[in-house]
Design an enzyme around this catalytic site. Structure first.
Site, PDB file in Angstrom:
ATOM      1  CG  HIS A  39      -0.345   0.042   2.517  1.00  0.00           C
ATOM      2  ND1 HIS A  39       0.193  -1.075   3.106  1.00  0.00           N
ATOM      3  CD2 HIS A  39      -0.164   1.058   3.396  1.00  0.00           C
ATOM      4  CE1 HIS A  39       0.681  -0.748   4.299  1.00  0.00           C
ATOM      5  NE2 HIS A  39       0.480   0.541   4.498  1.00  0.00           N
ATOM      6  CG  HIS A  41       0.466   4.260   4.977  1.00  0.00           C
ATOM      7  ND1 HIS A  41      -0.278   3.546   5.889  1.00  0.00           N
ATOM      8  CD2 HIS A  41      -0.240   5.376   4.684  1.00  0.00           C
ATOM      9  CE1 HIS A  41      -1.403   4.217   6.137  1.00  0.00           C
ATOM     10  NE2 HIS A  41      -1.398   5.331   5.404  1.00  0.00           N
ATOM     11  CG  ASP A  43       5.124   2.444   7.235  1.00  0.00           C
ATOM     12  OD1 ASP A  43       4.313   2.850   6.379  1.00  0.00           O
ATOM     13  OD2 ASP A  43       4.775   1.824   8.255  1.00  0.00           O
ATOM     14  CG  HIS A  44       4.066  -0.618   4.160  1.00  0.00           C
ATOM     15  ND1 HIS A  44       3.979  -1.963   4.426  1.00  0.00           N
ATOM     16  CD2 HIS A  44       3.754   0.018   5.317  1.00  0.00           C
ATOM     17  CE1 HIS A  44       3.609  -2.134   5.691  1.00  0.00           C
ATOM     18  NE2 HIS A  44       3.460  -0.942   6.251  1.00  0.00           N
ATOM     19  CG  HIS A 128      -3.804  -0.174   6.295  1.00  0.00           C
ATOM     20  ND1 HIS A 128      -3.730   0.119   7.634  1.00  0.00           N
ATOM     21  CD2 HIS A 128      -2.713   0.375   5.707  1.00  0.00           C
ATOM     22  CE1 HIS A 128      -2.625   0.815   7.849  1.00  0.00           C
ATOM     23  NE2 HIS A 128      -1.991   0.983   6.712  1.00  0.00           N
ATOM     24  CG  ASP A 149       0.456  -1.868   7.733  1.00  0.00           C
ATOM     25  OD1 ASP A 149       1.177  -2.836   8.052  1.00  0.00           O
ATOM     26  OD2 ASP A 149       0.818  -0.680   7.810  1.00  0.00           O
ATOM     27  CD  GLU A 174      -1.084  -4.730  10.610  1.00  0.00           C
ATOM     28  OE1 GLU A 174      -0.421  -4.138  11.477  1.00  0.00           O
ATOM     29  OE2 GLU A 174      -2.168  -4.311  10.173  1.00  0.00           O
ATOM     30  CG  HIS A 385       4.218  -3.418  10.567  1.00  0.00           C
ATOM     31  ND1 HIS A 385       3.502  -2.555  11.349  1.00  0.00           N
ATOM     32  CD2 HIS A 385       4.551  -2.736   9.453  1.00  0.00           C
ATOM     33  CE1 HIS A 385       3.396  -1.385  10.721  1.00  0.00           C
ATOM     34  NE2 HIS A 385       4.032  -1.477   9.569  1.00  0.00           N
TER      35      HIS A 385
END
Lengths: 514, 634
Positions: A39, A41, A43-44, A128, A149, A174, A385
């Protein structure tokens, strides 16, 4: 490679993954079949241009359509903060983001994509954020599910994650909320609305610094419905950058939202906000309460920072930070409790307004994780995670709840012959194997003569032998056949009289090779 | 069940349902047979020599008598036009299965059904005609009523409640998704390029593959292009839904459509386009979007009137994943994929749920109206036919290929308005399908009988039929076909531990055999072989007494031997083992060896060896082992 995120807490090399673990001097493309991004975000997906353009990777990058649409915008936003604001070098450029996105292959939900001859991937809805996906990765008979997530309860604009009973060998889940069991998101939302409402009631102004996409739309829906329900009159604005355009992504990807929004979008599109109007910089000095969404999200530049400077001095006002702030930004400073800020030109700014931090991420809680395990029925679990202690707790829970069940069916033993020809394997009965290979069966039999004395006729002797064997050999099939033979399983017994002496009987025992 | 289409051509036998009272229709004379013996003036009306049923239009359903519908497990839908009979099949029949369709197919199919129900319910007819259906009476009616088949099975339209219930049985699938059906077969929809979400289906097991190709297009219109390569290696390919207009080129038709439209408007007339609410209309609007300015039609209003007009236009914009690449990439900008969004924004295109309400006050002429139903028997189009039919300034342009335009117009005769027939059918023509089949090479092709001969009206056109080698297997309504393949093998997984223990031996060059004894686990039609478990040793300290599951009994299989024992080599071997006195006697099938010192006979034949040896176990064992040296053991 599953996801390619960035660590927001670091400013140095540790910000990006250390690709030397994969190869010291070779090319990443030689080692990776594909990269899958779950996705948008950061951090991904935040290290994606770094990986593909600076380290060097030319293989396919898979992500869903909404992720493909939104991820480059967030990357560009973040690049601007890091390079333009903080003046860092050694960071990817706008062109690199564009070149990186050219390597992206869009994924549809549930579509089975053949990455190469062996590797097969399939995306599932993860909740998410818009476009978030879980992936099922399969090679031969072995498979892994990576959740990214996910969220197991539908929220204001998204549906719940879903997966079929794909029975992967490993489920990588996660575990952000590994020990939480309540529907924590609803509580946080109520908290948020309460704070906004209270501030408005006492005539204060609320500033919500956000990025153009993602959280902004979610909070807009939240306030829009709240304003409607409570019949509130205070104006809500969103600043430039948070324009129609951003909302348009959500309108075009309405199939990725929850059922309710999808069902009603023709009559009323949830992303066409009635109470939320475009912001003009002159509005900031208007008297009376208001709520303003402004970019960027970390209060480091632009409109959000200008408004913050104007409103910071009044304790009636409030700033709500709905996301993470990078070190060095004003957002980070005020979240750490700093109350005196040094501005350009030796000026200082006293922060008197209230500062709130709220995280609205939708993650699966412990109950949700268990639910997903029940859906997918994995053979093994891998928790990522999350915090180590919490994961340990969840591990115990999972082991306790999911003991392997014995197979109720009684297994059958089978015998056959495996024919291996070129690359194909075929399991058939041995007789069939001989036939297929054009071979004849070769019978190997043995016969043995036993003499015994018995005055009866041949038939009587045979019958006596039959009765005797029947009483002695339990558990064998003994048959007396009309052609004058007795069969014990596959052993044939015949009787004939000797030519010289009718009392001497010759017993013929014949059996095949066992 | 493959698809669930509704034959709507039956409605052409009925009188149109006007939205407002039509004096013309109500004054049509009733029908009485020439000799006056048969009087059906209440049920049948005559219009310029044709007889029509005065009743709510009825549809011809898929066959329901041939099999028990409650035994159907799965229905696969290929596109939204092919699901219109769903409520007749899934409701009130005991059907408990699952319907598989893509999301656009479901959503747009729902809109089309909703529209149909709305058209019918808006103008209810109190009575329904049934007398004419009587076999004895129908025989005496004039054609085409006389020749209508299965009229007693024709049904009125379903209700919205039935539609909702039927559609609740739909399970959504995505292109190239592999769906396991009971572990027995796997189904997978592939893009067919015809309409939003339209699909062909692959039905396959591990060793057999059937492709169902229905309503496919190779033209570049709005949907995702057809996936051809996945159809390769089919044992059987079921082919249907070819173009109904094999001689009409869609591009040419589109050009004709535009020029006729422009001509009529310039002359001050109105243009009526009877159409379905989804599908080709998107392409027509896109074509007009480019055409309007150049043809100087910028001020001409375009109206799209349907109870689902708004929904159809809105839905088309949110299915980016199902669109061709060009349209798909627009959402990344983000822009709506179809230009009709802009036509709406600039007020060039307006949509209304019906002619009542806002439309009647905003309506300006001359204009272009898109509306349904293309059969001209119900829907708002009936109103425009009555309104514009009398003026030769106006033009009706037929674009949908499903209905004969002459039949459609029959109840409106005599007409002054111009009629232009430009059917746009983007589905495969015979030339394209031959090329496709050459490419994907199925072992057998199954298709409707009509495709195996040229059309009746053009019997000299041998290019308008399928010519294949081997010839296709034709089918017609209610015929029963046996598909030419047999399922003989299943896939079995061998666990690594068992695979490790196998000892292959090369029997012929490149072919090895290994005997396998294993435990078979079958679950959900998935089979796994694992090693025969060793009985677990009883732990002596165990206090709790539990019933230990009996290990499965291992019956060693009878080993199979193969090959022959060559005489000379065998004699030599015997000699090596000290058996020297051997008398060899030739027989019809081989040889008998008499081992004189041991008083033992060995009969050697091509397919067998027989050792007659009394009471000498060591000798017998030796002989056995010597024989086995020459044979292969399975």
């Amino acid at each position: 490679m599953l996801d390619c995120g960035m660590h927001m807490g670091y400013n140095d090399d540790r910000r990006f993954p250390d690709f030397s673990y994969i190869t010291q001097n070779g090319r990443l493309t030689d080692f990776l079949d594909c990269v899958i991004i779950s996705h948008f975000h950061l951090d991904h997906c935040g290290a994606l241009p770094f990986m593909s353009e600076m380290v060097g990777y030319d293989g396919p990058i898979y992500m869903t359509h909404p992720t493909k649409a939104i991820c480059p915008i967030l990357l560009e936003d973040f690049r601007k903060i890091t390079v333009d604001k903080k003046g860092e070098t050694n960071f990817f450029t706008s062109q690199m983001i564009k070149d990186c996105m050219k390597k992206v292959v869009p994924l549809n939900l549930h579509q089975t994509v053949q990455v190469d001859d062996e590797l097969e991937i399939k995306a599932y809805y993860a909740g998410h954020v818009l476009g978030a996906a879980m992936v099922h990765i399969k090679v031969g008979s072995e498979s892994v599910v990576y959740t990214g997530d996910y969220n197991m309860t539908p929220d204001r604009h998204l549906g719940a994650a879903w997966i079929d009973k794909c029975r992967p060998d490993i489920l990588i889940s996660e575990s952000t909320y590994a020990t939480t069991i309540r529907d924590s998101k609803r509580c946080r939302e109520r908290d948020f609305l309460k704070k906004v409402h209270e501030t408005i009631e006492r005539g204060g102004k609320v500033l919500i610094p956000v990025f153009a996409l993602g959280r902004a739309q979610e909070l807009c829906i939240l306030l829009e419905t709240f304003w409607y329900r409570m019949n509130l009159k205070a104006p809500i604005y969103f600043s430039t950058g948070l324009t129609e355009k951003a909302n348009h992504y959500y309108k075009l990807f309405i199939t990725w939202t929850n059922q309710k929004i999808r069902k009603t979008f023709v009559q009323r599109n949830m992303f066409e906000f009635k109470h939320i109007k475009a912001f003009d910089r002159s509005y900031a000095d208007n008297p009376g309460p208001m709520v303003v969404f402004a970019t960027p999200g970390m209060l480091h530049a632009g409109q959000s920072l200008q408004i913050f400077k104007k409103w910071a001095g009044n304790e009636k006002n409030m700033v709500i930070m709905p996301g993470y702030c990078v070190q060095g930004t004003i957002g980070h400073k005020i979240l750490n409790g700093q109350r005196k800020l040094e501005m350009e030109g030796r000026a200082t700014l006293d922060v008197k307004l209230q500062v709130e931090y709220m995280s609205f991420s939708a993650h699966a809680d412990a109950k949700g994780i268990m639910q997903l395990i029940r859906m997918a029925e994995p053979r093994n679990m891998l928790l990522v995670h999350g915090e180590a202690v919490k994961m340990e707790f969840l591990k115990g829970k999972i082991e306790q709840e999911f003991r392997p069940l014995p197979d109720p069916k009684k297994p059958r033993t089978m015998h056959g012959t495996l024919i291996m020809k070129e690359n194909s394997l075929k399991l058939v009965s041995s007789e069939q194997a001989l036939k297929e290979l054009g071979l004849n069966e070769h019978q190997l039999r043995f016969t043995c003569r036993v003499q015994l004395q018995d005055p009866h006729s041949d038939t009587d002797t045979l019958h006596r032998i039959y009765t005797h064997l029947k009483s002695v050999l339990k558990g064998y099939t003994i048959q007396h056949l009309p052609d004058g033979t007795v069969m014990v399983d596959s052993i044939v017994i015949k009787v004939s009289s000797s030519a010289e002496d009718t009392n001497t009987k010759v017993l013929l025992l014949s059996w095949s090779y066992q | 069940m493959l698809d669930c289409g509704l034959d709507t051509t039956s409605v052409l036998n009925f009188l149109p349902l006007p939205l407002v009272h039509s004096p013309r229709l109500s004054k049509l004379p009733g029908w009485v047979s020439k000799d006056g013996t048969l009087n059906l003036e209440k049920e049948l009306k005559e219009c310029t020599g044709r007889v029509f049923v005065d009743s709510q239009p009825e549809f011809c359903l898929p066959e329901r008598e041939l099999l028990d519908l409650s035994t159907i497990d799965v229905i696969l839908i290929s596109n939204y036009h092919c699901m219109m009979a769903l409520p007749y099949i899934t409701e009130h029949t005991g059907f408990t299965g699952t319907v598989y369709a893509t999301e656009p197919t479901l959503q747009i199919g729902r809109l089309l059904m909703e529209e149909l129900v709305n058209f019918m319910e808006r103008v209810p007819k109190a009575q329904s005609a049934t007398c004419w259906k009587n076999k004895e009476i129908q025989r005496l009616l004039p054609g085409p009523l006389k020749d209508a088949v299965d009229v007693w099975t024709w049904k009125r339209c379903y209700s919205m409640q039935e539609v909702n219930s039927a559609l609740s049985k739909v399970q959504l699938v995505g292109y190239s998704q592999k769906v396991e059906l009971f572990g027995a077969v796997q189904i997978s929809p592939l893009s067919s390029g015809y309409s939003l979400g339209s699909s062909n289906w692959i039905i396959q097991s591990h060793h057999e593959k059937v492709s169902y190709v229905s309503g496919s297009s190779l033209l570049t219109t709005h949907p995702q292009p057809m996936d051809q390569s996945s159809l390769k290696n089919s044992d059987v390919l079921i082919l249907t839904g070819l173009t109904q207009m094999p001689t009409a080129n869609p591009d040419g038709m589109l050009g004709e459509f535009c020029s006729n439209l422009a001509m009529t408007i310039r002359a001050g007339g109105n243009v009526l386009v009877p159409c379905y609410s989804s599908g080709v209309i998107y392409d027509l609007l896109e074509c007009l979007y480019q055409f309007i300015e150049s043809a100087n039609l910028g001020t001409t209003p375009f109206y799209f009137i349907s109870p689902v007009a708004n929904s159809s236009l809105e839905f088309s914009q949110i299915f980016a994943e199902w669109l061709c690449h060009n349209k798909q990439s627009k959402v990344y900008l983000p822009e709506p994929p179809f230009p009709h969004a802009e036509l709406i924004q600039t007020n060039k295109l307006k949509h209304y749920p019906s002619i009542h309400g806002d439309f009647s006050s905003e309506f300006r002429q001359p204009c272009v109206v898109f509306t349904g139903h293309p059969s001209l028997r119900f829907g708002d189009v009936v109103h425009f036919m009555e309104l514009w039919g009398k003026s030769s300034l106006n033009t009706i342009i037929f674009t949908e290929p499903d209905f004969s335009y002459l039949d459609a117009l029959a109840p409106y005769q005599p007409l002054a308005m111009k009629c232009v027939y430009c059917p746009i059918d983007t589905r495969l023509n015979f030339h394209q399908v031959s090329k496709l089949l050459k490419e994907v090479q199925p072992l057998h092709v199954v298709c409707p009988e009509q495709y195996t001969q040229p059309p009746l009206t053009q019997s000299h056109r041998s290019d308008l039929m399928l010519e294949l080698q081997p010839p296709p297997m034709p089918y017609r309504r209610c015929s029963v076909l046996n598909l030419p393949f047999r399922r003989r093998y299943e896939r079995v997984y061998i666990l690594p531990e068992l695979a490790n223990s196998l000892v292959p031996s090369e029997i012929k060059p490149g072919i090895s055999l290994a005997t396998v004894s294993a435990v078979l686990h079958s679950k959900d039609n998935k089979h796994t072989l694992q090693s025969v478990p060793k009985p677990p040793p009883m732990p002596p300290s165990k206090k709790r007494k539990r019933v230990i599951e009996e290990p499965p009994v291992v019956l060693a299989p009878k080993p199979l031997l193969s090959g022959a024992v060559p005489l000379e080599a065998f004699l030599a071997t015997l000699q090596k083992h000290g058996i020297t006195e051997v008398k060899v006697e030739e027989t019809a099938d081989g040889h008998i060896l008499h081992l004189q010192a041991e008083d033992t006979l060995i009969q050697l034949e091509e397919d067998g060896t027989h050792i007659v040896c009394d009471n000498n176990e060591p000798l017998r064992t030796t002989l056995r082992d010597l024989v086995l040296r020459f044979l292969q053991k399975l």
